[in-house]
Design a protein around this motif. Structure first.
Motif, PDB file in Angstrom:
ATOM      1  N   VAL A 302       0.844  -1.205   0.000  1.00 38.70           N
ATOM      2  CA  VAL A 302       0.000   0.000   0.000  1.00 38.70           C
ATOM      3  C   VAL A 302       0.876   1.250   0.000  1.00 38.70           C
ATOM      4  CG1 VAL A 302      -1.821   1.272   1.204  1.00 38.70           C
ATOM      5  CG2 VAL A 302      -1.803  -1.247   1.259  1.00 38.70           C
ATOM      6  N   LEU A 303       0.637   2.124  -0.962  1.00 38.41           N
ATOM      7  CA  LEU A 303       1.298   3.431  -1.008  1.00 38.41           C
ATOM      8  C   LEU A 303       0.285   4.511  -0.668  1.00 38.41           C
ATOM      9  CD1 LEU A 303       3.678   5.342  -1.793  1.00 38.41           C
ATOM     10  CD2 LEU A 303       2.677   5.392  -4.094  1.00 38.41           C
ATOM     11  N   GLU A 304       0.580   5.300   0.327  1.00 35.17           N
ATOM     12  CA  GLU A 304      -0.223   6.478   0.663  1.00 35.17           C
ATOM     13  C   GLU A 304       0.491   7.688   0.074  1.00 35.17           C
ATOM     14  OE1 GLU A 304      -1.657   8.796   4.762  1.00 35.17           O
ATOM     15  OE2 GLU A 304      -0.888   6.747   4.843  1.00 35.17           O
ATOM     16  N   HIS A 305      -0.112   8.310  -0.943  1.00 34.00           N
ATOM     17  CA  HIS A 305       0.595   9.362  -1.675  1.00 34.00           C
ATOM     18  C   HIS A 305      -0.225  10.643  -1.690  1.00 34.00           C
ATOM     19  CE1 HIS A 305       2.844  10.776  -5.540  1.00 34.00           C
ATOM     20  NE2 HIS A 305       3.282  11.353  -4.435  1.00 34.00           N
ATOM     21  N   HIS A 306       0.221  11.601  -0.906  1.00 32.23           N
ATOM     22  CA  HIS A 306      -0.393  12.933  -0.878  1.00 32.23           C
ATOM     23  C   HIS A 306       0.608  13.901  -0.283  1.00 32.23           C
ATOM     24  CE1 HIS A 306      -1.157  12.332   3.474  1.00 32.23           C
ATOM     25  NE2 HIS A 306      -1.533  11.108   3.115  1.00 32.23           N
ATOM     26  N   SER A 307       0.212  15.159  -0.134  1.00 30.33           N
ATOM     27  CA  SER A 307       1.162  16.205   0.250  1.00 30.33           C
ATOM     28  C   SER A 307       1.750  15.995   1.639  1.00 30.33           C
ATOM     29  CB  SER A 307       0.480  17.579   0.189  1.00 30.33           C
ATOM     30  OG  SER A 307      -0.648  17.622   1.059  1.00 30.33           O
ATOM     31  N   ASN A 308       1.045  15.293   2.527  1.00 31.32           N
ATOM     32  CA  ASN A 308       1.536  15.098   3.888  1.00 31.32           C
ATOM     33  C   ASN A 308       2.239  13.759   4.097  1.00 31.32           C
ATOM     34  OD1 ASN A 308       0.486  17.567   4.604  1.00 31.32           O
ATOM     35  ND2 ASN A 308      -1.441  16.730   5.333  1.00 31.32           N
ATOM     36  N   ALA A 309       2.346  12.960   3.039  1.00 31.87           N
ATOM     37  CA  ALA A 309       2.978  11.645   3.173  1.00 31.87           C
ATOM     38  C   ALA A 309       4.153  11.575   2.219  1.00 31.87           C
ATOM     39  CB  ALA A 309       1.976  10.532   2.870  1.00 31.87           C
ATOM     40  N   GLY A 310       5.308  12.011   2.678  1.00 31.68           N
ATOM     41  CA  GLY A 310       6.484  12.016   1.813  1.00 31.68           C
ATOM     42  C   GLY A 310       7.544  11.071   2.330  1.00 31.68           C
ATOM     43  N   TYR A 311       8.446  10.706   1.425  1.00 29.30           N
ATOM     44  CA  TYR A 311       9.486   9.738   1.770  1.00 29.30           C
ATOM     45  C   TYR A 311      10.851  10.257   1.343  1.00 29.30           C
ATOM     46  CZ  TYR A 311       5.122   7.130   1.764  1.00 29.30           C
ATOM     47  OH  TYR A 311       3.828   6.742   1.991  1.00 29.30           O
ATOM     48  N   GLU A 312      10.986  11.601   1.299  1.00 33.94           N
ATOM     49  CA  GLU A 312      12.218  12.183   0.761  1.00 33.94           C
ATOM     50  C   GLU A 312      13.421  11.957   1.666  1.00 33.94           C
ATOM     51  OE1 GLU A 312       9.339  13.632   0.924  1.00 33.94           O
ATOM     52  OE2 GLU A 312       8.782  14.252  -1.105  1.00 33.94           O
ATOM     53  N   ASP A 313      13.173  11.608   2.940  1.00 28.61           N
ATOM     54  CA  ASP A 313      14.285  11.404   3.855  1.00 28.61           C
ATOM     55  C   ASP A 313      14.870  10.001   3.747  1.00 28.61           C
ATOM     56  OD1 ASP A 313      11.953  10.245   4.876  1.00 28.61           O
ATOM     57  OD2 ASP A 313      12.729  10.293   6.920  1.00 28.61           O
ATOM     58  N   TYR A 324      11.829   2.228  -0.454  1.00 29.25           N
ATOM     59  CA  TYR A 324      10.907   1.508  -1.335  1.00 29.25           C
ATOM     60  C   TYR A 324       9.657   2.352  -1.596  1.00 29.25           C
ATOM     61  CZ  TYR A 324       7.179  -1.859  -2.419  1.00 29.25           C
ATOM     62  OH  TYR A 324       6.100  -2.499  -2.973  1.00 29.25           O
ATOM     63  N   LYS A 325       9.117   2.969  -0.547  1.00 29.77           N
ATOM     64  CA  LYS A 325       7.918   3.791  -0.707  1.00 29.77           C
ATOM     65  C   LYS A 325       8.222   5.070  -1.497  1.00 29.77           C
ATOM     66  CE  LYS A 325       4.719   1.369   1.211  1.00 29.77           C
ATOM     67  NZ  LYS A 325       4.018   1.761   2.419  1.00 29.77           N
ATOM     68  N   ARG A 326       9.413   5.626  -1.293  1.00 29.04           N
ATOM     69  CA  ARG A 326       9.768   6.820  -2.070  1.00 29.04           C
ATOM     70  C   ARG A 326       9.821   6.498  -3.551  1.00 29.04           C
ATOM     71  NH1 ARG A 326      15.528   9.278  -2.863  1.00 29.04           N
ATOM     72  NH2 ARG A 326      15.188   8.070  -4.761  1.00 29.04           N
ATOM     73  N   HIS A 327      10.430   5.369  -3.883  1.00 31.50           N
ATOM     74  CA  HIS A 327      10.484   4.961  -5.287  1.00 31.50           C
ATOM     75  C   HIS A 327       9.072   4.725  -5.831  1.00 31.50           C
ATOM     76  CE1 HIS A 327      14.883   3.420  -4.758  1.00 31.50           C
ATOM     77  NE2 HIS A 327      14.834   4.700  -5.042  1.00 31.50           N
ATOM     78  N   ALA A 328       8.220   4.075  -5.034  1.00 32.66           N
ATOM     79  CA  ALA A 328       6.856   3.800  -5.490  1.00 32.66           C
ATOM     80  C   ALA A 328       6.062   5.087  -5.679  1.00 32.66           C
ATOM     81  CB  ALA A 328       6.149   2.884  -4.497  1.00 32.66           C
ATOM     82  N   SER A 329       6.332   6.091  -4.867  1.00 34.06           N
ATOM     83  CA  SER A 329       5.599   7.355  -5.006  1.00 34.06           C
ATOM     84  C   SER A 329       5.982   8.089  -6.280  1.00 34.06           C
ATOM     85  CB  SER A 329       5.850   8.253  -3.788  1.00 34.06           C
ATOM     86  OG  SER A 329       7.180   8.750  -3.773  1.00 34.06           O
ATOM     87  N   GLU A 330       7.150   7.778  -6.849  1.00 36.23           N
ATOM     88  CA  GLU A 330       7.590   8.435  -8.071  1.00 36.23           C
ATOM     89  C   GLU A 330       6.817   7.934  -9.290  1.00 36.23           C
ATOM     90  OE1 GLU A 330      12.233   9.089  -6.616  1.00 36.23           O
ATOM     91  OE2 GLU A 330      11.712   7.448  -7.991  1.00 36.23           O
ATOM     92  N   ASN A 331       6.532   6.630  -9.321  1.00 33.52           N
ATOM     93  CA  ASN A 331       5.882   6.115 -10.538  1.00 33.52           C
ATOM     94  C   ASN A 331       4.752   5.114 -10.265  1.00 33.52           C
ATOM     95  OD1 ASN A 331       7.370   3.890  -9.761  1.00 33.52           O
ATOM     96  ND2 ASN A 331       8.509   3.706 -11.676  1.00 33.52           N
ATOM     97  N   TRP A 332       4.331   4.952  -9.016  1.00 30.28           N
ATOM     98  CA  TRP A 332       3.152   4.160  -8.661  1.00 30.28           C
ATOM     99  C   TRP A 332       3.253   2.706  -9.115  1.00 30.28           C
ATOM    100  CZ3 TRP A 332      -1.843   7.601  -9.467  1.00 30.28           C
ATOM    101  CH2 TRP A 332      -1.812   8.660  -8.554  1.00 30.28           C
ATOM    102  N   ASP A 333       4.434   2.122  -9.106  1.00 38.94           N
ATOM    103  CA  ASP A 333       4.562   0.710  -9.469  1.00 38.94           C
ATOM    104  C   ASP A 333       4.408  -0.154  -8.213  1.00 38.94           C
ATOM    105  OD1 ASP A 333       6.944   1.591  -8.371  1.00 38.94           O
ATOM    106  OD2 ASP A 333       8.226   0.469  -9.745  1.00 38.94           O
ATOM    107  N   ILE A 334       3.202  -0.153  -7.671  1.00 39.84           N
ATOM    108  CA  ILE A 334       2.865  -0.818  -6.419  1.00 39.84           C
ATOM    109  C   ILE A 334       1.407  -1.247  -6.528  1.00 39.84           C
ATOM    110  CG2 ILE A 334       2.152   1.317  -5.245  1.00 39.84           C
ATOM    111  CD1 ILE A 334       3.603   0.259  -2.726  1.00 39.84           C
ATOM    112  N   PRO A 335       0.978  -2.337  -5.869  1.00 42.85           N
ATOM    113  CA  PRO A 335      -0.378  -2.852  -6.118  1.00 42.85           C
ATOM    114  C   PRO A 335      -1.521  -1.917  -5.723  1.00 42.85           C
ATOM    115  CG  PRO A 335       0.996  -4.541  -5.098  1.00 42.85           C
ATOM    116  CD  PRO A 335       1.787  -3.286  -5.058  1.00 42.85           C
ATOM    117  N   ILE A 336      -1.404  -1.225  -4.589  1.00 43.37           N
ATOM    118  CA  ILE A 336      -2.505  -0.378  -4.113  1.00 43.37           C
ATOM    119  C   ILE A 336      -1.969   1.024  -3.845  1.00 43.37           C
ATOM    120  CG2 ILE A 336      -4.222  -0.011  -2.300  1.00 43.37           C
ATOM    121  CD1 ILE A 336      -4.254  -3.044  -1.874  1.00 43.37           C
ATOM    122  N   VAL A 337      -2.559   2.002  -4.511  1.00 44.14           N
ATOM    123  CA  VAL A 337      -2.203   3.405  -4.309  1.00 44.14           C
ATOM    124  C   VAL A 337      -3.422   4.121  -3.722  1.00 44.14           C
ATOM    125  CG1 VAL A 337      -1.491   5.562  -5.407  1.00 44.14           C
ATOM    126  CG2 VAL A 337      -0.607   3.376  -6.265  1.00 44.14           C
TER     127      VAL A 337
END
Length: 737
Positions: A302-313, A324-337
């Motif tokens: 599960v990727l939670e992707h919005h302005s308050n959920a970042g993985y830049e650190d 892993y989540k930061r990479h998934a947030s870049e291109n959504w290659d994950i089962p549930i977004v």
């Protein structure tokens, strides 16, 4: 196009790494072409995307760029060379992609543009300015002297412009994601990253979760089980456009997820449905929904992707899970977004590589639009057209979910109408009806309303403005009185909600005054609700906070609809005045305010009155007009700038109270000049966003320490009330977005 070979002894380079390695340009072009083609295979345009990848960096063959790359010479542009080559080969759509693969897709422009303008037409003139000889670069891409691409296999819906511009963005997505991934792999000296996970194990986990419920023991749970069964059955229907109309409390979230997973696995033929994207209006609902999904499916899926959920650190902390989540947030290659409407739709109309690189991974997805009635009305037409494109040309299934289903049928193409997953929604409305609406005939003064609330043991009151919320709250008496608004920093609101939930559970006094932020997705259950008159959907959403679990009778569960007396009623903006007027007229004509037929009539009238303002920036019209030029001239950059779902700009004010050590530490770092995505995100938990006029007033009063153009610290913390939040001159509408 004609090619001439470069000197045999010279090998062009595409990148140099920190450890001194160089990547041959021919290798990079071939890798990006193959990977982009693989991505576009999902929507049958692999030849187009592969061609874009093979050509996109041919400008790096220029002597000036090789000097920059290998010897540290001055930086030089390279994207225009590929745009020129693609344009001359009559692959005009790909010219936009190549021109913008670093800076963003430009507007098409016109023949009057000079070479220094930021348009595609301007870039096409830069050959003479920089002295580029394009013909010599094509050999590096391994391209034949001329390339003829097959027509793109898309169906144009109600006009060619919107469909062709949408295809261009999808091809752009394939190109930039492939470019990012190949470059990243070279720099890291690692294989190209792919995070695809299968959906089949997730269905097993979901079934296990449903089994834990046991046999339904009351009528409401039996109906919830029937809704779930209907969603499972409907999953065998063809890919397409669906609506799921389920009253509040009917288990819509899990039932829609069951439909999505069963449907995806039923349509596993190549290219199969490969992910579920859950689109939700507000971040507070996202955090709750994503939490439910993580509990069922595990964090990795599960990727939670919005302005308050970042993985830049992730890089600096070397946390592999966050990386892993930061990479998934870049291109959504994950089962549930799980993402916001803002993130989803602004990406679909963006021109920036970082925003667009995930778009190709929406193809062959089940996309669920939760609270569909909250699709942004000023952009309703372009949003609906985008949904139609995803269904028709990118093999998606879209589900419009709501307890108050909007009347969107007329705005989809004629051959596309939503199919109801649960067609017996009239019966469901009757079964799940747990409240009665009481339309108050006399207008309330603030004092009269507070008097009514003070006589209640537990009650919720929702008003339209922050000013009214504060005014009523100050008149509440006794223990257990609480206030909620966006003038409280998020962590303060979260703590207050936790206290409210516990008091409701313990059946001790609890009176809450709130703005509309509490209506959507906040799981609270009051014995009575008071709602200032508003749009019909808002009033029905408010009713969903009353007798939520059906433990009381309908007669014991009133939802009072009221107005304030005229001299105490703040002026509301036109965006809320029209919904109020339409709802008021319908309420005079019907007895059952919440019936599906009345809801449909409400949205039909509201959309009809809105007319052309359902596309306030004329985005659909501008894209349709773009195809009339020869070759097409699409305003990609301008539309990306215009398409803003959150339109009124705000300023962030950090509140640093003495008993919040985390806020003190954050403020210390910020005052020292430190900035990072993580630090700014952490600051958001203790910050209030205010409109420009309120910010200017606070700044003029000398109560702010300005850190930069986006962030200030509240110097006078006495202005932050521990019950109502920040006191400002702003009396705007309280919306939690």
């Amino acid at each position: 196009m004609h090619s001439s070979s470069p000197p045999a002894s010279f090998c062009y380079s595409a990148h140099t790494s920190e450890d001194g390695r160089t990547q041959p340009l021919s290798e990079h072009l071939q890798d990006v072409g193959n990977l982009a083609g693989c991505f576009a295979w999902q929507f049958r345009c692999e030849a187009w995307a592969k061609h874009a990848g093979l050509v996109h960096d041919i400008g790096k063959s220029a002597p000036a760029f090789q000097r920059y790359l290998l010897n540290g010479g001055p930086k030089t542009e390279h994207a225009a060379a590929a745009a020129i080559a693609l344009y001359q080969a009559n692959t005009h759509l790909l010219a936009y992609c190549a021109a913008g693969h670093h800076a963003g897709m430009p507007d098409g422009g016109d023949s009057a543009d000079t070479p220094d303008a930021p348009t595609l037409r301007a870039k096409l003139q830069r050959k003479n300015k920089y002295g580029w000889d394009i013909s010599g670069y094509l050999n590096e891409a391994g391209l034949p002297p001329s390339t003829v691409l097959p027509p793109p296999p898309i169906v144009t819906l109600e006009g060619h412009g919107f469909s062709l511009s949408f295809l261009t963005r999808m091809l752009f997505s394939c190109l930039v994601d492939a470019d990012y991934l190949d470059t990243e792999a070279f720099m890291n000296n690692a294989p190209i990253r792919r995070n695809e996970l299968p959906l089949t194990p997730l269905l097993t986990l979901l079934e296990r979760h449903f089994d834990s419920f046991g046999v339904p023991k009351n009528e409401l749970n039996r109906k919830r089980a029937q809704i779930l069964a209907r969603c499972r059955e409907a999953a065998q229907l063809p890919r397409g456009l669906y609506s799921l109309t389920v009253p509040t409390g009917g288990g819509k979230t899990l039932s829609s997820m069951a439909f999505a997973l069963y449907h995806a696995l039923h349509h596993a033929e190549e290219p199969g449905l490969r992910r579920i994207i859950y689109v939700i209006p507000y971040t507070n609902i996202i955090e709750q929904t994503a939490g439910v999904f993580r509990e069922i499916f595990g964090d990795e899926a599960v990727l939670e992707h919005h302005s308050n959920a970042g993985y830049e650190d992730a890089e600096e902390t070397r946390n592999l899970d966050r990386l892993y989540k930061r990479h998934a947030s870049e291109n959504w290659d994950i089962p549930i977004v799980v993402t916001t409407s803002v993130q989803f739709f602004e990406s679909l109309f963006s021109n920036r590589p970082s925003k667009c690189r995930k778009l190709h991974n929406i193809a062959n997805s089940v996309v669920i639009f939760d609270e569909a009635q909250m699709l942004p009305m000023p952009y309703l037409l372009p949003c609906v057209r985008a949904i139609a494109e995803l269904v028709k040309n990118y093999r998606c299934t879209a589900v419009l979910c709501s307890a108050t289903q909007p009347a969107l049928d007329p705005y989809f193409p004629k051959e596309m109408r939503p199919v109801q997953i649960c067609p017996d929604f009239e019966e469901l409305h009757t079964v799940f009806r747990r409240t009665r609406f009481v339309v108050e005939k006399e207008a309330f003064s603030t004092e009269a309303l507070a008097g009514r609330l003070n006589r209640e043991h537990q009650t919720l009151c929702i008003v339209n403005t922050r000013m009214q919320a504060q005014a009523v709250f100050e008149l509440l008496q006794g223990e257990g009185c609480y206030h909620l608004s966006t003038l409280m920093y998020p962590l303060h609101r979260k703590r207050t909600l936790e206290i409210i939930r516990q008091r409701l559970k313990d059946n001790i006094p609890c009176k809450v005054i709130s703005t509309s932020l509490i209506e959507a997705g906040v799981d609270l259950d009051f014995p009575s609700v008071y709602r200032e008159r508003a749009g019909l959907d808002s009033m029905i959403q408010a009713a969903g906070r009353c007798n939520r679990e059906g433990t009381r009778s309908i007669e014991e569960s009133p939802v009072h609809l009221f107005c304030f007396v005229q001299d105490q009623s703040p002026r509301i903006p036109a965006s809320l005045a029209l919904p109020f007027q339409v709802a008021d007229k319908l309420m005079q004509e019907c007895e059952d305010v919440g019936s599906p037929s009345i809801i449909r009539a409400y949205f039909e009238q509201l959309y009809r009155y809105k007319g052309s303002s359902l596309d306030k920036e004329n985005i659909v019209g501008r894209l349709e007009d773009g195809v009339k030029s020869r070759p097409p001239s699409f305003p990609f950059a301008s539309i990306a700038e215009n398409f803003r779902l959150i339109e009124q700009s705000t300023r962030q004010i950090l509140v640093v109270l003495y008993d919040e050590p985390a806020a003190i530490e954050i403020a210390t770092h910020l005052r020292q000049g430190l900035r990072s995505q993580k630090l700014l995100r952490d600051a958001g938990r203790f910050s209030v966003n205010v409109y420009e006029n309120a910010y200017a007033a606070l700044l003029g009063a000398g109560v702010l320490d300005v850190l930069d153009d986006k962030l200030a610290v509240l110097r006078d913390v006495s202005l932050y009330n521990r019950q109502i939040g920040l006191r400002t001159p702003d009396t705007g509408i309280g919306v939690w977005a």
